[in-house]
Design a protein around this motif. Structure first.
Motif, PDB file in Angstrom:
ATOM      1  N   GLY A 177       8.061  -2.442   0.024  1.00  0.00           N
ATOM      2  CA  GLY A 177       8.808  -3.607  -0.449  1.00  0.00           C
ATOM      3  C   GLY A 177       8.993  -4.639   0.642  1.00  0.00           C
ATOM      4  O   GLY A 177       8.976  -5.850   0.384  1.00  0.00           O
ATOM      5  N   ALA A 178       9.150  -4.155   1.858  1.00  0.00           N
ATOM      6  CA  ALA A 178       9.307  -5.079   2.972  1.00  0.00           C
ATOM      7  C   ALA A 178       8.069  -5.944   3.157  1.00  0.00           C
ATOM      8  O   ALA A 178       8.126  -7.020   3.758  1.00  0.00           O
ATOM      9  N   HIS A 179       6.941  -5.478   2.636  1.00  0.00           N
ATOM     10  CA  HIS A 179       5.687  -6.259   2.722  1.00  0.00           C
ATOM     11  C   HIS A 179       5.326  -6.876   1.376  1.00  0.00           C
ATOM     12  O   HIS A 179       4.181  -7.303   1.170  1.00  0.00           O
ATOM     13  N   GLY A 180       6.300  -6.845   0.496  1.00  0.00           N
ATOM     14  CA  GLY A 180       6.046  -7.450  -0.825  1.00  0.00           C
ATOM     15  C   GLY A 180       5.056  -6.660  -1.644  1.00  0.00           C
ATOM     16  O   GLY A 180       4.337  -7.219  -2.468  1.00  0.00           O
ATOM     17  N   VAL A 222       1.827   1.220   6.027  1.00  0.00           N
ATOM     18  CA  VAL A 222       1.640  -0.227   6.170  1.00  0.00           C
ATOM     19  C   VAL A 222       0.148  -0.567   6.283  1.00  0.00           C
ATOM     20  O   VAL A 222      -0.359  -1.516   5.670  1.00  0.00           O
ATOM     21  N   ILE A 223      -0.530   0.245   7.064  1.00  0.00           N
ATOM     22  CA  ILE A 223      -1.980  -0.010   7.225  1.00  0.00           C
ATOM     23  C   ILE A 223      -2.716   0.244   5.902  1.00  0.00           C
ATOM     24  O   ILE A 223      -3.637  -0.491   5.526  1.00  0.00           O
ATOM     25  N   ALA A 224      -2.261   1.282   5.193  1.00  0.00           N
ATOM     26  CA  ALA A 224      -2.886   1.567   3.885  1.00  0.00           C
ATOM     27  C   ALA A 224      -2.692   0.385   2.938  1.00  0.00           C
ATOM     28  O   ALA A 224      -3.603   0.001   2.187  1.00  0.00           O
ATOM     29  N   HIS A 225      -1.497  -0.175   2.987  1.00  0.00           N
ATOM     30  CA  HIS A 225      -1.231  -1.347   2.140  1.00  0.00           C
ATOM     31  C   HIS A 225      -2.161  -2.515   2.518  1.00  0.00           C
ATOM     32  O   HIS A 225      -2.731  -3.197   1.658  1.00  0.00           O
ATOM     33  N   THR A 226      -2.304  -2.697   3.845  1.00  0.00           N
ATOM     34  CA  THR A 226      -3.200  -3.764   4.308  1.00  0.00           C
ATOM     35  C   THR A 226      -4.626  -3.536   3.805  1.00  0.00           C
ATOM     36  O   THR A 226      -5.293  -4.453   3.307  1.00  0.00           O
ATOM     37  N   LEU A 227      -5.059  -2.298   3.911  1.00  0.00           N
ATOM     38  CA  LEU A 227      -6.421  -1.963   3.465  1.00  0.00           C
ATOM     39  C   LEU A 227      -6.578  -2.212   1.960  1.00  0.00           C
ATOM     40  O   LEU A 227      -7.555  -2.816   1.502  1.00  0.00           O
ATOM     41  N   ALA A 228      -5.575  -1.746   1.206  1.00  0.00           N
ATOM     42  CA  ALA A 228      -5.647  -1.906  -0.251  1.00  0.00           C
ATOM     43  C   ALA A 228      -5.679  -3.391  -0.629  1.00  0.00           C
ATOM     44  O   ALA A 228      -6.405  -3.811  -1.535  1.00  0.00           O
ATOM     45  N   ARG A 229      -4.910  -4.159   0.075  1.00  0.00           N
ATOM     46  CA  ARG A 229      -4.841  -5.589  -0.222  1.00  0.00           C
ATOM     47  C   ARG A 229      -6.191  -6.273   0.065  1.00  0.00           C
ATOM     48  O   ARG A 229      -6.715  -7.028  -0.753  1.00  0.00           O
ATOM     49  N   VAL A 230      -6.708  -5.972   1.235  1.00  0.00           N
ATOM     50  CA  VAL A 230      -7.978  -6.609   1.636  1.00  0.00           C
ATOM     51  C   VAL A 230      -9.119  -6.184   0.713  1.00  0.00           C
ATOM     52  O   VAL A 230      -9.945  -6.994   0.300  1.00  0.00           O
ATOM     53  N   ALA A 268      10.439  -1.873  10.128  1.00  0.00           N
ATOM     54  CA  ALA A 268      11.487  -2.107  11.126  1.00  0.00           C
ATOM     55  C   ALA A 268      11.235  -3.419  11.857  1.00  0.00           C
ATOM     56  O   ALA A 268      12.004  -3.798  12.732  1.00  0.00           O
ATOM     57  N   GLY A 269      10.183  -4.043  11.506  1.00  0.00           N
ATOM     58  CA  GLY A 269       9.875  -5.320  12.144  1.00  0.00           C
ATOM     59  C   GLY A 269       9.049  -5.159  13.389  1.00  0.00           C
ATOM     60  O   GLY A 269       8.597  -6.155  13.967  1.00  0.00           O
TER      61      GLY A 269
END
Lengths: 271, 810
Positions: free
Chosen positions: A210-213, A173-181, A6-7
């Protein structure tokens, strides 16, 4: 700092990793360090001295059976206090060694109580809470490959429980951040009662990512949000960390405690 | 009186016209050694016979072509022989301090080394990939999960059993314990104290029972832990084998003809399976540590292949010349490297010795060098006796170092050793080293010279042609070759021989080549050879010139005119390294009444060598026997080399000493225009001496400097005439009658020439006027004898006139 679909900003000030005398720090600390690195947050180690142990040690017949020697020896309160102090010091060193290469700010806090309750009580609204699982014995194949960042997470899966709630969006979103890092894959465990809700939630989760690519490696339906169902799904995905969106803060301690009793990985809950 | 030798007897000149070529460029060079047929046969035999102990000792003078002949003979044989094996040292995984030696077909040692490097490089990629694979981690996790489940189940069951009795199973920082609980909390001591005593006892006994079960469980856990470790190890081996097995199998296929390599590769595979962790990626060592340790990871050095002998390149058997045959250079060594303050070693630091490199071929060593190096001779003999190459550290043998040591597996030795040396070394070893005869059964004795015949002279010319080509010299014209032949004879000290020490000829011709080039000639001429010879002499001539100057100036007293009683010009030779020159020496004799002793003053002052003393004793015996056969020999005589201040040796002056003594006894003056050389025997015969040319030239130079009178000359033994190779100026003077050389066969001929008085017979005494030398000597000795008898008679006072003395006439 990250943003939700949602930004809105998801502001995480601290990542708190809660540990007590019985937890193996590596997986939980790895997850916490990765999150702190990805979110630009401070890493806080929370060492919880178990109140029950101190009370036990005061009993006149208190004895301890050594795990390495299988021999019984009397235990006194001072012995337990010394051992806890030593463990806290050890944790301080591990924290420092973990945080230094990542350039993380870190602190170690020591408190008394039961680990989950104490951690939930300690964490604030802008904190992420990482709690390692308590085991009777620690089993490991030996040191993980050296030279890698977040060795316990690399090439493993970060699982996030998603039920469509705002908290679940933040967790995703945080999970995505963790996975990326950490260089991990992301599996989304969708708590849905049937195929239709699952499809809907899957679409919604996909949009969040998708909103975070990003995309998820897997979307898995979890029939219920009971710890046993979550544990089965997480095990099937070989999850190394579980992002649990949390619900009501007042019930969080009981739920997480129950969850930790079943799942085989650390649990990250939002503050 | 005998006549002087004609000029053509004073030298042996080679006639250039006899050669039939203009320059050596026209003739076929001869790359061989001349005049060493016996030695060549011995060498051929020695290198052909394949029996233990048939090693060679090649002896002869330096520069006589020993090395050339042996190398040529060996090279001829070696090029037809099969190449010997390569040898490598590899790690012994069972006993690392005993590295294994493996023989491989020639050239395959390096191939194995490269193959192993490739294998290890492949494994360094493949093994970490295996351990980082999903498959591996999944399997490990499955094992962990199984054991975790087992633990959880067992502890969970015990915890539940405890909970049923209101007891909690607690995990303490270093173990487990049980505690009574009330309302889900561990009881405090106060709460426990408030319980009835019976309840307290029940709780305590329950806890004791539970602890017994916990103890069994923990022991079981310990067993499970071991079991898990073994399961993971087995998994590691299984996974590693996937990476290693096919690589090693491929490698083994290439070495089926070398079973020991296949065994080694099997051992490598087993070791890799046991130590797969060594191949996994490890964090970089801190820079400070990295500087101290070797660049290569030490743990993987054990898979290297140390090629100590590589016969891949050359054809045929190896021919190794051990130029610096120390013990270690011969038998090999094990090096050490400093690592973090200690000395360490492994099979990679094994270094081959000359014997390793010569294994299957030939090892050439200078005897004096190997004998001069501590332990080297013993090491060489030990290797030849054992027929194996065992690398043993001297430092460890003598406990000079205390560090990690290796015992490399010995390598079978099959090499032919050729020692080069002087004859005296050979004979000393024969006498003093009992092993020598067993190990060096073949002696090849190189002659110092060879006969000078028409054929050998022609051959020598071809040899010079080869030498000129080999040394990139200008060709020699026939005159220069003739000069070289004459030089060869002069160097041999014999007009009928040519020296076999070709190194000296090479030096002469190299210098002549330089002069010819400087003069812009296309070929070396006789003049160049002469100038080179003269220049060579001149460079070494300082001492001769000094002595000559002292004589000419009269500091060293040598008369070359007039006549003196009891004084003879003797001739001695001084050898300074490779250069020798002759000089005249005044020998004087005095005679008086005595008891038959001839005092050798040189010997009395310990300036006379034993051979010189022998010569004096011989001449004394000759005197006594010839003149005093049946009466007391009542002579006291003294002989001395005047103005000598260092040791005199040799018996070549014994003729001159005898002549001086005869002159003193006879009271006859000796012509100082003559000099004498020759040794004498007890029968008065003159025997040959050495360096006759140098001696004649020494006296000639002095006479020439003072002006030749035509009366001057030298008396030499007749047996030395063949040795005459005099300088051209001497020969020219002789031809012109300005200088004379007399060849004498006995003392009578000599004394006649020296005194100008007939020698006569010693038996003629008392039968007339004593006009002969012998007669005068005999009379004088008889007078001494009579005087001695009278002096010995009781009542006769010393100094009183002897009334019974008989005078011998004259």
């Amino acid at each position: 700092m990250v943003t939700s679909d949602a930004g809105s900003e998801i502001r995480i000030r601290r990542v708190v990793v809660a540990l007590d005398a019985t937890t193996a720090p590596s997986a939980a600390l790895d997850a916490a360090a990765a999150l702190a690195s990805g979110l630009g947050a401070e890493l806080v180690g929370l060492f919880v001295e178990d109140q029950q142990l101190l009370r036990f040690a005061a009993l006149p017949f208190a004895q301890e059976l050594g795990i390495a020697t299988a021999s019984a020896r009397p235990v006194r309160t001072a012995d337990i206090e010394r051992a806890l102090k030593s463990q806290a010091e050890r944790l301080r060193r591990v924290l420092a060694e973990t945080a230094r290469p990542l350039g993380l700010a870190w602190t170690l806090e020591v408190t008394r109580g039961e680990v989950v309750r104490a951690a939930v009580a300690y964490a604030g609204d802008e904190d992420l809470l990482v709690i390692g699982r308590t085991r009777y014995l620690s089993i490991s194949a030996g040191p993980p490959p050296a030279g890698l960042q977040f060795p316990t997470l690399r090439a493993r899966t970060v699982a996030a429980l998603y039920d469509g709630t705002p908290a679940a969006v933040r967790a995703l979103v945080i999970a995505h951040t963790l996975a990326r890092v950490a260089g991990s894959e992301l599996a989304v465990l969708i708590a849905a009662g049937g195929p239709e809700p699952f499809r809907a939630l899957r679409v919604a989760a996909g949009q969040v990512l998708g909103a975070h690519g990003a995309t998820a490696a897997a979307y898995v339906m979890v029939p219920g949000t009971d710890p046993a169902s979550i544990e089965r799904a997480a095990r099937a995905q070989r999850a190394r960390v579980l992002l649990w969106p949390g619900a009501h803060r007042e019930r969080a301690a009981e739920t997480v405690a129950a969850l930790l009793a079943d799942v085989s990985c650390p649990v990250v809950m939002l503050g | 009186m005998i006549a002087p030798l004609p000029g053509d007897r004073l030298t042996h000149s080679c006639d250039p016209a006899d050669f039939g070529f203009a320059t050596t460029a026209e003739i076929e060079p001869l790359e061989d050694v001349v005049g060493q047929e016996r030695a060549a046969r011995a060498v051929d035999f020695g290198i052909a016979i394949a029996r233990d102990g048939y090693n060679l000792f090649v002896m002869g003078a330096p520069g006589s072509g020993k090395h050339t002949l042996v190398r040529t003979a060996i090279a001829r044989r070696a090029e037809r022989a099969a190449r010997p094996s390569d040898w490598v040292y590899v790690n012994n995984f069972q006993e690392p301090h005993k590295p294994l030696a493996i023989a491989l077909p020639p050239g395959r040692g390096n191939a194995l080394r490269k193959d192993m490097e490739q294998l290890i490089e492949s494994l360094r990629g493949a093994i970490p990939a295996i351990f980082e694979s999903e498959e591996y981690t999944g399997k490990v996790e499955a094992i962990d999960a199984e054991f975790t489940e087992r633990h959880e189940h067992a502890f969970g069951a015990l915890g539940r059993e405890a909970a049923e009795q209101s007891i909690a199973l607690l995990r303490t920082p270093s173990g487990f314990s049980f505690a009574p609980v009330k309302d889900g909390e561990v009881m405090s001591p106060e709460e426990f104290g408030k319980l009835p005593e019976e309840e307290q006892r029940r709780i305590e006994s329950t806890i004791v029972a539970l602890q017994g079960k916990l103890e069994k469980l923990v022991r079981e856990v310990m067993r499970w832990r071991t079991e898990r470790i073994e399961r993971v190890k087995a998994l590691n081996r299984e996974m590693t084998l996937l990476a290693v097995g096919h690589l090693v199998d491929e490698l083994k296929d290439g070495y089926r003809d070398a079973p020991k390599v296949v065994d080694y590769l099997d051992a490598v595979q087993r070791d890799v399976l046991d130590h797969a962790d060594d191949f996994r990626r490890h964090p970089e060592a801190p820079a400070a540590i990295a500087r101290l340790v070797q660049r290569e990871e030490p743990s993987l050095r054990r898979y290297s292949v140390n090629v100590v002998v590589d016969n891949g390149a050359p054809d045929g058997s190896p021919i190794v010349f051990a130029d610096h045959p120390t013990y270690q250079n011969l038998t090999g060594r094990v090096d050490h490297i400093a690592q973090l303050g200690t000395l360490v070693s492994d099979f990679n630091l094994i270094k081959a010795g000359a014997l390793h490199r010569a294994n299957g071929g030939y090892l050439l060593i200078d005897a004096i060098k190997v004998l001069a190096q501590p332990f080297a001779w013993e090491g060489l003999k030990r290797a030849l006796t054992r027929k194996e190459l065992r690398i043993e550290s001297l430092a460890e043998m003598y406990s000079l170092v205390s560090t990690v040591s290796l015992e490399p597996e010995p390598i079978p030795l099959q090499a032919k050793v050729v020692l080069f040396g002087d004859r005296y070394i050979y004979y000393l070893l024969q006498v003093y080293d009992p092993d020598f005869g067993k190990l060096f059964r073949v002696a090849a004795d190189f002659s110092d010279d060879f006969d000078r015949t028409e054929a050998s002279t022609a051959t020598f010319a071809r040899l010079i042609a080869a030498l000129a080509r080999r040394e990139a010299l200008l060709p020699l014209d026939a005159g220069a070759v003739a000069r070289a032949v004459d030089f060869g004879s002069r160097y041999a000290g014999d007009g009928k021989k040519i020296t076999a020490r070709l190194q000296r000829i090479t030096d002469l011709l190299t210098e002549a080549d330089h002069l010819a080039r400087t003069a812009g000639r296309a070929a070396i001429a006789a003049e160049d050879v002469d100038r080179a010879d003269a220049a060579s002499r001149d460079r070494a001539d300082r001492m001769r010139e000094r002595v000559h100057e002292e004589i000419v100036r009269g500091t060293l007293l040598i008369d070359t005119t007039g006549a003196k009683v009891g004084q003879v010009n003797g001739l001695s030779v001084l050898a300074l390294g490779d250069y020798a020159f002759g000089e005249p020496t005044r020998i004087t004799a005095t005679a008086r009444l005595g008891e038959g002793h001839v005092i050798d003053i040189q010997r009395e002052v310990e300036l006379g060598g034993s051979i010189h003393s022998k010569g004096v004793l011989i001449l004394a015996s000759f005197l006594a026997a010839r003149y005093s056969g049946n009466r007391p020999h009542s002579l006291a005589a003294s002989l001395v080399f005047e103005q000598t201040y260092s040791e005199v040796d040799g018996d070549s002056a014994s003729l001159a000493e005898l002549c001086a003594l005869l002159s003193a006894l006879a009271g006859l003056p000796v012509r100082q225009s003559l000099a004498v050389t020759g040794s004498i025997n007890q029968l008065g015969e003159v025997q040959p001496i050495g360096a006759v040319n140098e001696k004649i030239e020494g006296f000639f130079d002095v006479c020439n400097a003072r002006g030749l009178t035509g009366d001057q000359g030298v008396l030499i033994p007749a047996a030395n005439v063949d040795h005459l190779m005099l300088r051209e100026d001497v020969v020219a003077a002789a031809r012109e009658g300005r200088f004379r050389v007399y060849a004498v066969t006995n003392v009578d001929e000599a004394i006649e020439l020296l005194t100008g008085v007939p020698a006569g017979s010693p038996d003629m005494v008392g039968e007339g006027p004593q006009a002969t030398v012998n007669g005068r000597v005999a009379v004088r000795l008889r007078e001494f004898s009579t005087a001695r008898r009278s002096w010995a008679r009781p009542g006769v006072r010393p100094g009183a006139p002897d009334t019974t003395r008989r005078h011998g006439g004259d």
